[in-house]
Motif scaffolding. Structure first.
Motif, PDB file in Angstrom:
ATOM      1  N   PRO A 106     106.655 -53.933  82.081  1.00  0.00           N
ATOM      2  CA  PRO A 106     107.087 -55.318  82.287  1.00  0.00           C
ATOM      3  C   PRO A 106     108.427 -55.575  81.615  1.00  0.00           C
ATOM      4  N   GLY A 107     109.339 -56.190  82.349  1.00  0.00           N
ATOM      5  CA  GLY A 107     110.639 -56.538  81.791  1.00  0.00           C
ATOM      6  C   GLY A 107     111.681 -55.448  81.894  1.00  0.00           C
ATOM      7  N   ILE A 108     111.291 -54.257  82.358  1.00  0.00           N
ATOM      8  CA  ILE A 108     112.243 -53.157  82.515  1.00  0.00           C
ATOM      9  C   ILE A 108     112.246 -52.734  83.977  1.00  0.00           C
ATOM     10  N   THR A 109     113.400 -52.797  84.623  1.00  0.00           N
ATOM     11  CA  THR A 109     113.482 -52.401  86.024  1.00  0.00           C
ATOM     12  C   THR A 109     113.640 -50.894  86.136  1.00  0.00           C
ATOM     13  N   ALA A 110     113.076 -50.333  87.188  1.00  0.00           N
ATOM     14  CA  ALA A 110     113.185 -48.888  87.401  1.00  0.00           C
ATOM     15  C   ALA A 110     114.634 -48.481  87.589  1.00  0.00           C
ATOM     16  N   ASP A 111     115.422 -49.321  88.276  1.00  0.00           N
ATOM     17  CA  ASP A 111     116.826 -48.981  88.526  1.00  0.00           C
ATOM     18  C   ASP A 111     117.593 -48.785  87.223  1.00  0.00           C
ATOM     19  N   SER A 112     117.288 -49.616  86.199  1.00  0.00           N
ATOM     20  CA  SER A 112     118.031 -49.525  84.939  1.00  0.00           C
ATOM     21  C   SER A 112     117.809 -48.199  84.257  1.00  0.00           C
ATOM     22  N   LEU A 113     116.648 -47.588  84.468  1.00  0.00           N
ATOM     23  CA  LEU A 113     116.355 -46.313  83.820  1.00  0.00           C
ATOM     24  C   LEU A 113     117.130 -45.160  84.446  1.00  0.00           C
ATOM     25  N   PHE A 114     117.755 -45.431  85.585  1.00  0.00           N
ATOM     26  CA  PHE A 114     118.561 -44.392  86.232  1.00  0.00           C
ATOM     27  C   PHE A 114     120.048 -44.700  86.133  1.00  0.00           C
ATOM     28  N   ASP A 115     120.387 -45.652  85.269  1.00  0.00           N
ATOM     29  CA  ASP A 115     121.784 -45.973  84.972  1.00  0.00           C
ATOM     30  C   ASP A 115     121.899 -46.126  83.468  1.00  0.00           C
ATOM     31  N   ILE A 116     122.172 -45.014  82.794  1.00  0.00           N
ATOM     32  CA  ILE A 116     122.127 -44.978  81.340  1.00  0.00           C
ATOM     33  C   ILE A 116     123.083 -45.966  80.695  1.00  0.00           C
ATOM     34  N   GLU A 117     124.169 -46.316  81.384  1.00  0.00           N
ATOM     35  CA  GLU A 117     125.142 -47.230  80.789  1.00  0.00           C
ATOM     36  C   GLU A 117     124.633 -48.665  80.745  1.00  0.00           C
ATOM     37  N   MET A 118     123.542 -48.946  81.484  1.00  0.00           N
ATOM     38  CA  MET A 118     122.947 -50.277  81.449  1.00  0.00           C
ATOM     39  C   MET A 118     122.067 -50.456  80.212  1.00  0.00           C
ATOM     40  N   LEU A 119     121.818 -49.367  79.493  1.00  0.00           N
ATOM     41  CA  LEU A 119     120.864 -49.396  78.397  1.00  0.00           C
ATOM     42  C   LEU A 119     121.578 -49.367  77.056  1.00  0.00           C
ATOM     43  N   SER A 120     120.979 -50.007  76.066  1.00  0.00           N
ATOM     44  CA  SER A 120     121.558 -49.983  74.723  1.00  0.00           C
ATOM     45  C   SER A 120     120.534 -49.539  73.686  1.00  0.00           C
ATOM     46  N   ALA A 121     119.321 -50.059  73.753  1.00  0.00           N
ATOM     47  CA  ALA A 121     118.297 -49.710  72.766  1.00  0.00           C
ATOM     48  C   ALA A 121     117.889 -48.254  72.912  1.00  0.00           C
ATOM     49  N   GLY A 122     117.671 -47.604  71.771  1.00  0.00           N
ATOM     50  CA  GLY A 122     117.260 -46.208  71.788  1.00  0.00           C
ATOM     51  C   GLY A 122     115.959 -45.979  72.531  1.00  0.00           C
ATOM     52  N   THR A 123     115.012 -46.948  72.429  1.00  0.00           N
ATOM     53  CA  THR A 123     113.737 -46.818  73.133  1.00  0.00           C
ATOM     54  C   THR A 123     113.944 -46.706  74.626  1.00  0.00           C
ATOM     55  N   ASN A 124     114.797 -47.559  75.193  1.00  0.00           N
ATOM     56  CA  ASN A 124     115.035 -47.528  76.629  1.00  0.00           C
ATOM     57  C   ASN A 124     115.787 -46.277  77.057  1.00  0.00           C
ATOM     58  N   MET A 125     116.706 -45.812  76.208  1.00  0.00           N
ATOM     59  CA  MET A 125     117.404 -44.562  76.532  1.00  0.00           C
ATOM     60  C   MET A 125     116.420 -43.399  76.569  1.00  0.00           C
ATOM     61  N   ALA A 126     115.513 -43.374  75.589  1.00  0.00           N
ATOM     62  CA  ALA A 126     114.496 -42.323  75.577  1.00  0.00           C
ATOM     63  C   ALA A 126     113.628 -42.404  76.835  1.00  0.00           C
ATOM     64  N   LEU A 127     113.245 -43.620  77.235  1.00  0.00           N
ATOM     65  CA  LEU A 127     112.468 -43.795  78.465  1.00  0.00           C
ATOM     66  C   LEU A 127     113.229 -43.266  79.672  1.00  0.00           C
ATOM     67  N   SER A 128     114.516 -43.547  79.725  1.00  0.00           N
ATOM     68  CA  SER A 128     115.341 -43.111  80.846  1.00  0.00           C
ATOM     69  C   SER A 128     115.329 -41.593  80.987  1.00  0.00           C
ATOM     70  N   TYR A 129     115.616 -40.900  79.912  1.00  0.00           N
ATOM     71  CA  TYR A 129     115.628 -39.436  79.962  1.00  0.00           C
ATOM     72  C   TYR A 129     114.245 -38.890  80.288  1.00  0.00           C
ATOM     73  N   MET A 130     113.213 -39.470  79.679  1.00  0.00           N
ATOM     74  CA  MET A 130     111.861 -38.987  79.905  1.00  0.00           C
ATOM     75  C   MET A 130     111.453 -39.136  81.365  1.00  0.00           C
ATOM     76  N   VAL A 131     111.739 -40.314  81.947  1.00  0.00           N
ATOM     77  CA  VAL A 131     111.368 -40.577  83.335  1.00  0.00           C
ATOM     78  C   VAL A 131     112.078 -39.615  84.278  1.00  0.00           C
ATOM     79  N   GLN A 132     113.355 -39.398  84.056  1.00  0.00           N
ATOM     80  CA  GLN A 132     114.108 -38.517  84.945  1.00  0.00           C
ATOM     81  C   GLN A 132     113.571 -37.086  84.913  1.00  0.00           C
ATOM     82  N   HIS A 133     113.127 -36.626  83.755  1.00  0.00           N
ATOM     83  CA  HIS A 133     112.576 -35.270  83.675  1.00  0.00           C
ATOM     84  C   HIS A 133     111.124 -35.219  84.125  1.00  0.00           C
TER      85      HIS A 133
END
Length: 569
Positions: A106-133
């Motif tokens: 909730p509150g996090i769009t799937a698209d944002s996880l595939f655009d690392i520059e949209m992210l700032s918090a370390g938690t969301n960056m970790a989610l982004s890398y994890m999801v892509q792998h």
């Protein structure tokens, strides 16, 4: 325009003062209907758009029918009147990998996880890398508000939070697991644990304490409610060790380390210093030993301590890279403290390589790993970190651990205070000993490349496999037990005592114990047996811990009663 036929929520249609209404019983909302909307609803579950128009065209103008369709589309987007996600398997054709996971963030769009520059918090960056792998091992379906393909193996699916319980059987048939993120203010997840139909649920936790105890209280609520086949993940072993003091079954806490993109974050020659010096217009950066800080410039991230370090060491240059200087921008800061600006992610390796030493000073209860520490290490920069929470486990022997005052309770989100004196000592030790610094630089890079996002993703798959094995071993408590007075009440001049008995019969009237019709139990055992009729073992744990003075005995009671339930399933 909404496409019909469409399944409806349970509705109650009524009129009041000549106006038609639909009461959406699932959403507890009342919607006003025009006459044409009322008649469309009567056809909604069986007729196509064209058939509805053909049926109603003699009674209503074409514009009125079209306007009604548009209004229904607006209501559907609000989650009203119409079921969503009822045809999961038919609506999407996926790549049919061996597993499908439902991702609920909730509150996090799937698209944002595939655009690392949209992210700032370390938690969301970790989610982004994890999801892509993770897409290497499973198809991912993000619970949102429409059906579409985002990229290979990644889909957005039309299932809202409010639809999960209603669709639990379909979700259980379709998905191998549910992956979500713990947020202490979220309550939507707690009811899901009550339903055996759901597949295993993994809850990622990046903030095991802090916020005045709210984070811990939330974690413990989830722990109590979870089924045996659910669990938490956290980036370091520290979380499991921390909660061992508060829970009887720490196996619910699973370690899921972060990774690092070691191809992006890599050692570069010290021309990096020259480029940063040129960008900020400060030649000292190129010729003077540098200490680095890359984070939000906020108190909980150790900004105030970093300023003190600069004051203690005027012979060194202290670089700060972050979104802005925050409240420190209006202060008179030491001359050797240099703000180098905010940089996109692909430029961060240049920033790290301009540091001779990386300084990590966060004192927040949310630091279970320290992603920037791992990135600095991947660039061959030896770190100095405080001795608290999970960060030392990331560094290992590839950096120096400085003293910190750790608090038994968090205060205003802070759980520790790094020692400026010891940090200063460790920083100077590294900068004055080239051999030590070079040795730790090599160790830092070698250790960092062992943390990969592919390992993280595969670990998630392994955890779901483990949880599925646990799900097969869950046994409901069907044993019948009673409590009776130990002697007739009229014969007892004092307060009566009671006994507990378990019957040699379960709720299906099956004989489950062989010799006797009833077996006497200690009252504590009977209490635990009764609690486990309607509550999880973790909830029983909370009651027994309060009611039985000896914790060792309380644990033994729960263990033996659960053994009885499992042995007679």
């Amino acid at each position: 325009m909404l496409d019909f036929p469409r399944m409806l929520h349970p509705l109650y249609l009524f009129e009041e003062a000549g106006v038609s209404y639909a009461a959406d019983l699932e959403k507890a909302r009342v919607v006003e209907l025009s006459p044409v909307m009322r008649d469309i609803l009567k056809l909604a579950e069986t007729q196509t758009n064209a058939a509805i128009v053909e049926t109603l065209r003699t009674s209503y103008e074409a514009d009125d029918i079209s306007e009604a369709f548009e209004r229904f589309a607006e209501l559907e987007r609000e989650g009203l009147l119409f079921n969503r996600g009822e045809d999961l398997q038919e609506q999407l054709t996926t790549e049919s990998k061996w597993r499908k996971l439902l991702v609920v963030l909730p509150g996090i769009t799937a698209d944002s996880l595939f655009d690392i520059e949209m992210l700032s918090a370390g938690t969301n960056m970790a989610l982004s890398y994890m999801v892509q792998h993770l897409t290497r091992y499973a198809d991912l379906h993000f619970a949102r508000s429409r059906n579409r393909k985002i990229t290979d193996s990644v889909y957005e699916i039309d299932i809202g939070i409010e639809d999960l319980i209603r669709l639990r059987s379909k979700i259980g048939e379709t998905y191998y697991g549910i992956l979500t993120l713990h947020l202490e203010q979220e309550r939507w997840l707690l009811p899901l644990y009550r339903y055996p139909e759901f597949p295993p649920i993994l809850v990622q936790s990046h903030a095991p304490r802090g916020h005045g105890g709210q984070a811990m209280n939330s974690i413990l609520r989830h722990y109590a409610a979870m089924r045996k086949c659910d669990g938490f993940t956290a980036p370091s072993d520290y979380v499991r060790e921390f909660y061992t003091d508060y829970v009887w079954d720490p196996s619910f806490f699973n370690t899921l380390p972060n990774g690092v993109d070691s191809a992006l974050f890599r050692p570069m020659d010290k021309a990096a210093k020259r480029e940063i010096a040129k960008r900020v217009g400060d030649d000292r950066i190129e010729g003077v030993p540098t200490v680095g800080y890359l984070s939000r410039v906020q108190s909980e991230k150790g900004a105030s301590v970093y300023v003190k370090l600069a004051e203690l060491n005027p012979h060194l240059i202290f670089l700060i890279a972050g979104p802005n200087m925050g409240r420190y921008a209006s202060r008179k800061l030491p001359d050797n403290l240099v703000y180098v600006g905010f940089h996109p992610r692909e430029k961060l390796p240049l920033i790290y390589n301009a540091f001779d030493v990386y300084c990590f000073l966060s004192m927040s209860g949310e630091e279970t790993f320290g992603l920037t520490v791992l990135e600095a290490m991947a660039c061959g920069v030896p770190p100095v970190v405080p001795n608290f929470d999970g960060v030392p486990s990331v560094v290992g022997d590839a950096g120096l651990i400085a003293d910190a005052e750790n608090f038994d309770q968090d205060i205003a989100t802070l759980v520790s205070y790094p020692s400026p004196i010891d940090f200063s000592r460790k920083i100077n030790l590294l900068l004055n000993n080239d051999e030590l610094r070079e040795t730790l630089s090599e160790k830092a890079r070698e250790r960092a490349v062992s943390f990969t996002w592919d390992k993280t993703a595969y670990r998630i798959v392994q955890l779901f496999e483990e949880l599925h094995r646990k799900k097969k071993l869950i046994n409901p408590n069907r044993l019948l037990n009673v409590f009776v007075p130990a002697q007739p009440l009229e014969e007892s001049p004092q307060e009566p005592t009671y006994k507990s008995f378990v019957l040699s019969m379960n709720e299906h009237y099956e004989r489950c114990l062989i010799r006797d019709a009833v077996y006497p139990l200690r009252i504590e055992n009977g209490l635990a047996l009764s609690i486990l009729k309607e509550h999880t073992p973790r909830e029983a744990e909370a009651i027994l811990a309060e009611w039985v003075p000896d914790e060792t005995e309380a644990r033994a009671i729960l263990k033996r009663v659960r053994g009885l339930i499992d042995g007679t399933a």
